[in-house]
Write a protein that holds these residues in place. Structure first.
Motif, PDB file in Angstrom:
ATOM      1  N   GLY A 489       0.839  -1.228   0.158  1.00 19.39           N
ATOM      2  CA  GLY A 489       0.134   0.145   0.106  1.00 19.39           C
ATOM      3  C   GLY A 489       0.910   1.103  -0.009  1.00 19.39           C
ATOM      4  O   GLY A 489       1.904   1.247   0.755  1.00 19.39           O
ATOM      5  N   GLU A 490       0.652   2.168  -0.810  1.00 20.47           N
ATOM      6  CA  GLU A 490       1.383   3.441  -0.892  1.00 20.47           C
ATOM      7  C   GLU A 490       0.163   4.595  -0.501  1.00 20.47           C
ATOM      8  O   GLU A 490      -0.811   4.595  -1.124  1.00 20.47           O
ATOM      9  CB  GLU A 490       2.057   3.696  -2.382  1.00 20.47           C
ATOM     10  N   VAL A 491       0.815   5.422   0.380  1.00 24.26           N
ATOM     11  CA  VAL A 491      -0.211   6.679   0.819  1.00 24.26           C
ATOM     12  C   VAL A 491       0.544   7.887   0.169  1.00 24.26           C
ATOM     13  O   VAL A 491       1.769   8.039   0.995  1.00 24.26           O
ATOM     14  CB  VAL A 491      -0.497   6.730   2.295  1.00 24.26           C
ATOM     15  N   ARG A 492       0.051   8.340  -0.674  1.00 23.20           N
ATOM     16  CA  ARG A 492       0.705   9.705  -0.936  1.00 23.20           C
ATOM     17  C   ARG A 492      -0.117  10.792  -0.740  1.00 23.20           C
ATOM     18  O   ARG A 492      -1.018  10.930  -1.273  1.00 23.20           O
ATOM     19  CB  ARG A 492       0.808   9.536  -2.724  1.00 23.20           C
ATOM     20  N   ILE A 560      -1.854  -0.441   3.983  1.00 30.73           N
ATOM     21  CA  ILE A 560      -2.121   0.963   3.813  1.00 30.73           C
ATOM     22  C   ILE A 560      -2.135   1.342   5.419  1.00 30.73           C
ATOM     23  O   ILE A 560      -1.682   2.529   5.634  1.00 30.73           O
ATOM     24  CB  ILE A 560      -3.627   1.162   3.624  1.00 30.73           C
ATOM     25  N   MET A 561      -2.650   0.757   6.571  1.00 27.90           N
ATOM     26  CA  MET A 561      -2.356   1.165   7.976  1.00 27.90           C
ATOM     27  C   MET A 561      -0.869   1.577   7.965  1.00 27.90           C
ATOM     28  O   MET A 561      -0.469   2.224   8.785  1.00 27.90           O
ATOM     29  CB  MET A 561      -3.031   0.217   8.673  1.00 27.90           C
ATOM     30  N   LYS A 562       0.056   0.413   7.784  1.00 32.96           N
ATOM     31  CA  LYS A 562       1.252   0.564   8.007  1.00 32.96           C
ATOM     32  C   LYS A 562       1.880   1.894   7.350  1.00 32.96           C
ATOM     33  O   LYS A 562       2.784   2.705   7.916  1.00 32.96           O
ATOM     34  CB  LYS A 562       2.184  -0.688   7.706  1.00 32.96           C
ATOM     35  N   ALA A 563       1.513   2.032   6.167  1.00 34.26           N
ATOM     36  CA  ALA A 563       1.866   3.231   5.232  1.00 34.26           C
ATOM     37  C   ALA A 563       1.487   4.470   6.198  1.00 34.26           C
ATOM     38  O   ALA A 563       2.172   5.505   6.423  1.00 34.26           O
ATOM     39  CB  ALA A 563       1.531   3.257   4.012  1.00 34.26           C
ATOM     40  N   LEU A 564       0.168   4.392   6.545  1.00 36.03           N
ATOM     41  CA  LEU A 564      -0.159   5.553   7.522  1.00 36.03           C
ATOM     42  C   LEU A 564       0.341   5.725   8.801  1.00 36.03           C
ATOM     43  O   LEU A 564       0.555   7.054   9.126  1.00 36.03           O
ATOM     44  CB  LEU A 564      -1.608   5.394   7.854  1.00 36.03           C
ATOM     45  N   ASP A 565       0.887   4.605   9.174  1.00 40.48           N
ATOM     46  CA  ASP A 565       1.871   4.855  10.390  1.00 40.48           C
ATOM     47  C   ASP A 565       3.103   5.715   9.968  1.00 40.48           C
ATOM     48  O   ASP A 565       3.429   6.567  10.949  1.00 40.48           O
ATOM     49  CB  ASP A 565       2.383   3.593  10.936  1.00 40.48           C
ATOM     50  N   LYS A 566       3.608   5.402   8.886  1.00 37.47           N
ATOM     51  CA  LYS A 566       4.939   6.325   8.599  1.00 37.47           C
ATOM     52  C   LYS A 566       4.730   7.700   8.073  1.00 37.47           C
ATOM     53  O   LYS A 566       5.179   8.740   8.585  1.00 37.47           O
ATOM     54  CB  LYS A 566       5.489   5.393   7.395  1.00 37.47           C
ATOM     55  N   ILE A 567       3.304   7.928   7.652  1.00 35.74           N
ATOM     56  CA  ILE A 567       2.662   9.299   7.382  1.00 35.74           C
ATOM     57  C   ILE A 567       2.680   9.820   8.413  1.00 35.74           C
ATOM     58  O   ILE A 567       3.191  11.123   8.764  1.00 35.74           O
ATOM     59  CB  ILE A 567       1.641   9.126   6.381  1.00 35.74           C
ATOM     60  N   GLU A 568       2.095   9.194   9.606  1.00 34.63           N
ATOM     61  CA  GLU A 568       1.710   9.910  10.834  1.00 34.63           C
ATOM     62  C   GLU A 568       3.038  10.483  11.427  1.00 34.63           C
ATOM     63  O   GLU A 568       3.440  11.412  12.107  1.00 34.63           O
ATOM     64  CB  GLU A 568       0.891   9.292  11.724  1.00 34.63           C
ATOM     65  N   GLU A 569       4.030   9.490  11.505  1.00 33.79           N
ATOM     66  CA  GLU A 569       5.218   9.670  12.106  1.00 33.79           C
ATOM     67  C   GLU A 569       6.101  10.901  11.493  1.00 33.79           C
ATOM     68  O   GLU A 569       6.590  11.771  12.191  1.00 33.79           O
ATOM     69  CB  GLU A 569       6.193   8.481  12.018  1.00 33.79           C
ATOM     70  N   LYS A 570       5.929  10.871  10.121  1.00 31.36           N
ATOM     71  CA  LYS A 570       6.732  11.900   9.633  1.00 31.36           C
ATOM     72  C   LYS A 570       6.213  13.384   9.626  1.00 31.36           C
ATOM     73  O   LYS A 570       6.708  14.552   9.937  1.00 31.36           O
ATOM     74  CB  LYS A 570       7.078  11.662   8.024  1.00 31.36           C
ATOM     75  N   GLU A 620      17.861  19.090   7.104  1.00 30.40           N
ATOM     76  CA  GLU A 620      19.135  18.489   7.606  1.00 30.40           C
ATOM     77  C   GLU A 620      18.716  17.146   8.026  1.00 30.40           C
ATOM     78  O   GLU A 620      19.657  16.352   8.020  1.00 30.40           O
ATOM     79  CB  GLU A 620      20.063  19.383   8.338  1.00 30.40           C
ATOM     80  N   LYS A 621      17.712  16.883   8.518  1.00 25.47           N
ATOM     81  CA  LYS A 621      17.444  15.392   9.064  1.00 25.47           C
ATOM     82  C   LYS A 621      16.388  14.791   8.605  1.00 25.47           C
ATOM     83  O   LYS A 621      15.862  13.786   8.645  1.00 25.47           O
ATOM     84  CB  LYS A 621      17.490  15.696  10.656  1.00 25.47           C
ATOM     85  N   LEU A 622      15.295  15.457   7.997  1.00 25.29           N
ATOM     86  CA  LEU A 622      14.515  14.930   7.091  1.00 25.29           C
ATOM     87  C   LEU A 622      14.131  15.121   5.733  1.00 25.29           C
ATOM     88  O   LEU A 622      14.382  16.462   5.193  1.00 25.29           O
ATOM     89  CB  LEU A 622      13.031  15.415   7.805  1.00 25.29           C
ATOM     90  N   GLU A 623      13.776  14.240   5.085  1.00 30.93           N
ATOM     91  CA  GLU A 623      13.486  14.449   3.352  1.00 30.93           C
ATOM     92  C   GLU A 623      12.191  15.153   3.410  1.00 30.93           C
ATOM     93  O   GLU A 623      11.475  14.975   3.934  1.00 30.93           O
ATOM     94  CB  GLU A 623      13.422  13.101   2.737  1.00 30.93           C
ATOM     95  N   PRO A 624      12.166  15.954   2.133  1.00 36.88           N
ATOM     96  CA  PRO A 624      10.733  16.586   1.866  1.00 36.88           C
ATOM     97  C   PRO A 624       9.870  15.444   1.434  1.00 36.88           C
ATOM     98  O   PRO A 624      10.370  14.458   1.084  1.00 36.88           O
ATOM     99  CB  PRO A 624      11.163  17.402   0.930  1.00 36.88           C
ATOM    100  N   GLY A 625       8.816  15.886   1.030  1.00 34.78           N
ATOM    101  CA  GLY A 625       7.729  15.179   0.622  1.00 34.78           C
ATOM    102  C   GLY A 625       6.996  14.163   1.803  1.00 34.78           C
ATOM    103  O   GLY A 625       7.522  14.151   2.647  1.00 34.78           O
ATOM    104  N   LEU A 626       5.809  13.689   1.336  1.00 38.76           N
ATOM    105  CA  LEU A 626       4.884  13.072   2.430  1.00 38.76           C
ATOM    106  C   LEU A 626       4.263  11.885   1.652  1.00 38.76           C
ATOM    107  O   LEU A 626       3.016  11.857   1.159  1.00 38.76           O
ATOM    108  CB  LEU A 626       4.007  14.005   2.970  1.00 38.76           C
ATOM    109  N   ASP A 627       4.812  10.587   1.487  1.00 37.45           N
ATOM    110  CA  ASP A 627       4.610   9.680   0.669  1.00 37.45           C
ATOM    111  C   ASP A 627       5.360   8.240   0.875  1.00 37.45           C
ATOM    112  O   ASP A 627       6.357   8.367   0.907  1.00 37.45           O
ATOM    113  CB  ASP A 627       5.314   9.963  -0.984  1.00 37.45           C
TER     114      ASP A 627
END
Lengths: 790, 155
Positions: A489-492, A560-570, A620-627
């Protein structure tokens, strides 16, 4: 995020109306047959008229002269140039030998093995021209005796040189010696012989395939009616055409129902790709319904003997099962797995049966290949278990309720003797609820009222359990699966805060575009209409396994839920930077990111914009984008289960069975959209009723011709067959995925048939009828009553 | 033949063989692909349209029989401003569709059903939908949709 927290989120448990309906109710759907490419050419297939014959010659010369004909392909054109259609599962036999795995070319080369097998492919300017030309292809057949009946397969003429006795495998599961020992101690043994009738899936959209080819890039695009486009691409590239995956894009757009029959890679899919590459033009084929009947995979077709050993109080001691199963002429994609790991592993049912041994002989016959049909193996299992359990009760003078209650599993997790470990459930509660909803208390009054009218009334129980959301990959790989069973699952999150979800599952009626949007809306606080779900195009979605086995929400939703975990964290990290707080202090609720214990907050939309316009951003510590993309490989199967109670009224003068009420209480774990789940239950139960009362795929035993080759001969359920549904649910959250969901797509078709037949037999017992096979048509019922009198 | 026909309120003139099936004319010539072909035997009803005020399986007539006819397909059912016909709205509201393939024919038949039997009971609705097969929904929510539209249309 776990199920307990997730279930309280907004939109979860809400009957959100379907996003996808807007196009379907206005005629704007985009099905494969709706697609017409510039320079479109059309294919038609010459199909074998014999069930079993040597192919001594295919003369295309007259057909080549027909108007509009561009090229005709035969088995000779492909022999040695491509691989056969592969089976997705290797079964190891009881003696340790691998199953017999004959080649299946997409056009017959030297032999035909079922009526409808493709022999030649005509490509012409128009569909009509292609269809006219197939009539002029002269095929010389040297007919051989066909094998139709599985019981005659061992001594019949061999279909394949690889399997001289026509047996693909003899497979077993469980402790044979333990079962034999338990039977010696039994106070009572109940025996039963059952036929699980052959089904023809009949999705309303006939199969279709349209392939284009770009000479510039060497890339083919295949539009096809598939439940799993990535699997089609994988098998076609790796096994059949032997080209890199980068050279084939597979698109399954709107697909009009699947029910398992569209899991397969079919000969026609390969054919149109082959032709479009050879001719450098788009080539399209759409099945006529008669072709669907002949060449879609069929389902079920088991002949089973089962014996239950009990103590004097009706406690089960051991179950022994033997099934002869019909695989058809060739191994379809999941063909070998359905009557083994999808079937015998569920034979413990909802019951504490300490010993269990099941053996399966799988036979090749001159009939269409058999594969998954809604439930795929589990309906066959539940039919064995629920028929024999009811019979055990009757033989011991116990009610259908009591025999079940005495043997129910009540502690979870529960390890069965046939590999499965049930994680959660509450089956006595399902039975209690079903009794209430079905008004079983007043059944006797209704029975008397029916009898006063000269009718018979019966009640039938089925307390089914099934297994969905297959996995983990490591285990199924050990059992012979040739693919992984995770999902992607990809959440963009887009810059202005709308969200695109890419899923490897495929929706062909299930409503993923709505249910998956609910997941995102629940987690991110985005409006449902701002979430778009993309599926079905291998160039757009990450690699995934498609939709079958009621896996989409449990496994695809899990990804999708795991991808959403990553989105929330970022998002929390971005918010922490913008709000000048530490990451750990950010809370994310209802689309707002708040610094814990303060009124400092920022909306998710603002965070999304900052991710893509990173002017004030911790670069310096985080890539741009939310995908974010995630893959989820489930730690265990899920185990939906419940109790169905069917109540029938039968007119003994005509044999007509009327379903008075059909009660379902299912435990699907956490439910995201109850409207969609009820819809799945209605449809599944109706297919189960169809199997029990109406439908049967019949081949003539002598000629091997399919006798039920149209909607005039094969009885599909219609609106007049609608029962009075009474539907309830029980919820014990599943522990094998982040949603807590168990899967609802197949339960109806799994639970319903034994409930119906148990009800029919309950009604007919006083007339001396002890057994009846599906479908219990008026003719079969009337005959059973008549024979019992004789 | 020179076919003169009205489709969804628009006059259409086409030069087509008279033995062209109406379903083929609608799908292949006019590219109105909402009308579906689900069988070869006029059983499934996926191709149902309304012709001269009555529902008709468009796979069971040739255009030679349809000279001058007025046809409504699923694409022509909603109002000009896109406002859904009550039957379309009811199918969505009641979850009367899943894969969507039988849906256009089912909706057209249901419109005809209520036009000619505005007071049909549930049992009559079930009987009158005999010509349309759905494999997904078990018909429960289709019948509910027709009943819902019935209330709205008679109000």
């Amino acid at each position: 995020m776990g199920a307990n927290e997730f279930v309280n989120k907004p939109h979860i448990g809400e009957s959100v109306r379907r996003v996808e309906d807007a196009r379907f109710i206005t005629g704007q759907g985009n099905y494969v047959d709706d697609i017409v490419e510039a320079g479109q050419k059309y294919a038609a297939f010459v199909r074998s008229t014999y069930p079993h014959a040597r192919l001594t010659g295919v003369d295309t010369s007259a057909a080549e002269e027909m108007p509009g004909v561009i090229r005709i392909f035969t088995g000779k054109d492909i022999a040695g140039k491509c691989g056969g259609l592969p089976a997705g599962w290797m079964i190891v036999q009881v003696d340790g030998a691998p199953m017999k795995e004959p080649q299946r070319p997409f056009l017959a080369i030297d032999k035909v093995r079922y009526v409808g097998e493709p022999v030649a492919m005509v490509v012409a300017d128009t569909k009509e021209q292609a269809q006219n030309a197939i009539e002029s292809v002269m095929v010389d057949y040297d007919p051989l005796d066909p094998v139709i009946d599985v019981h005659k397969a061992a001594n019949g003429p061999a279909l394949h040189a690889e399997a001289p006795d026509n047996r693909c495998y003899k497979w077993g599961i469980g402790d044979k010696a333990g079962v034999d020992a338990a039977f010696t101690k039994a106070a009572h043994i109940t025996k039963i012989d059952l036929i699980n009738n052959r089904m023809i899936p009949n999705a309303m959209e006939p199969r279709a395939a349209n392939a284009t080819f770009s000479r510039a890039t060497g890339e083919s695009t295949l539009y096809t009616t598939s439940q799993n486009p990535h699997l089609v691409r994988l098998l076609m590239c790796a096994n059949i055409l032997q080209i890199p995956e980068t050279k084939l894009r597979v698109v399954a757009p709107d697909v009009g129902g699947g029910f398992g029959s569209k899991i397969n890679v079919y000969p026609e899919d390969v054919g149109v790709v082959w032709a479009s590459r050879a001719l450098n033009c788009p080539v399209k084929w759409t099945a006529e319904r008669s072709e669907s009947f002949l060449s879609d995979t069929h389902g079920r077709d088991h002949h089973t003997h089962a014996e239950m050993a009990m103590d004097k109080d009706g406690h089960f001691l051991a179950l022994r099962v033997h099934s002869d199963v019909n695989l058809g002429a060739y191994l379809a994609t999941f063909g070998p797995a359905v009557p083994t790991y999808m079937y015998a592993t569920l034979l413990a049912g909802q019951y504490k049966t300490p010993q269990l041994y099941a053996e399966v002989d799988a036979w090749f016959t001159n009939t269409a290949p058999v594969d998954a049909y809604r439930g795929a193996g589990r309906p066959e299992a539940s039919y064995v278990v629920e028929r024999i359990v009811t019979r055990c009760g009757w033989e011991l003078g116990l009610s259908q309720d009591e025999i079940r209650r005495r043997n129910f599993i009540t502690e979870y997790p529960y390890q069965t003797p046939v590999a499965m470990q049930y994680d959660t459930g509450d089956w006595p509660k399902c039975l209690d609820e079903a009794n209430k909803l079905a008004e079983v208390d007043s059944f006797d009054q209704r029975r008397k009222a029916s009898e006063a009218k000269g009718l018979r009334r019966g009640i039938g129980y089925s307390s089914y359990v099934e297994a969905c959301g297959m996995g983990p990959s490591r285990i199924v790989g050990q059992l012979g699966a040739r693919a992984g069973l995770y999902e992607s699952g990809e959440v963009r999150v887009n810059p202005t805060g709308s969200v695109t979800v890419f899923t490897g599952t495929h929706s062909h009626g299930q409503g993923h575009e709505t249910a998956f949007a609910q997941l995102v809306a629940a987690r991110l606080g985005v409006a449902i209409e701002n979430v778009e779900v993309v599926h079905g195009d291998t160039n757009r979605i990450p690699f995934g396994m498609g939709t079958y086995g009621s896996r989409s929400l449990a496994v695809g939703g899990g990804a999708i839920m795991k991808a959403l975990d990553k989105i929330e964290e970022k998002a929390k990290k971005i918010a922490a930077h913008l709000l000048e707080a530490s990451d750990a202090d950010i809370e994310f609720e209802n689309g707002q990111l708040t610094v814990k214990g303060t009124d400092k907050k920022i909306s998710f939309g603002e965070v999304a914009l900052a991710a893509y316009v990173p002017h004030n951003y911790p670069l310096e510590k985080l890539e741009p984008g939310l995908d974010e993309t995630a893959f989820f490989d489930p730690p265990n199967f899920t185990f939906p289960g419940g109790t169905y109670i069917c109540e029938v009224e039968i007119d003994p003068a005509t044999g007509v069975v009327t379903i008075d009420r059909f009660t379902c209480v299912d435990d699907f774990g956490v439910i995201v959209n109850p409207m969609l789940v009820d819809g799945q239950v209605h449809g599944g139960v109706m297919q189960g009723i169809g199997q029990a009362l109406l439908e049967e795929g019949v081949y003539d035993q002598e000629t091997g011709q399919l006798l039920t080759g149209s909607f005039m001969d094969y009885t599909m359920p219609r609106a007049i067959n609608l029962p009075n549904f009474r539907i309830g649910t029980v919820c014990t959250p599943c522990t094998s995925n982040p949603i807590g969901s168990k899967g609802a797509g197949e339960a109806g078709a799994i639970g319903a048939p034994p409930a119906v037949i148990n009800a029919v037999l309950d009604a007919l017992k006083p007339l001396g009828v002890n057994d009846i096979d599906m479908p219990a048509t008026p003719f079969h019922v009337w005959t059973a009553i008549h024979n019992a009198k004789a | 033949m020179k076919l003169e026909i009205t489709v969804n309120g628009r006059a259409v003139s086409a030069d087509v063989p008279p033995n062209t099936l109406l379903s083929a004319f609608i799908r292949d010539h006019l590219r109105l692909t909402g009308t579906h072909r689900g069988c070869d035997t006029s059983q499934c009803g996926a191709c149902t349209v309304i012709a001269n005020g009555r529902s008709m399986k468009s796979c069971s007539v040739v255009v030679g029989q349809m000279q001058g006819a007025a046809i409504t397909t699923i694409e022509g059912l909603a109002g000009k401003d896109g406002e859904l016909h009550p039957m379309q709205a009811a199918f969505k509201e009641c979850h009367g569709l899943q894969c969507g393939f039988c849906t256009p024919g089912m909706i057209m038949s249901s419109v005809d059903l209520l036009t000619h039997h505005p007071h049909a009971t549930k049992a009559e609705i079930c009987e009158l939908l005999e010509g349309n097969i759905c494999r997904c929904t078990g018909y429960e929510n289709i019948v509910k949709a027709v009943q819902t539209a019935q209330k709205k249309m008679s109000a």
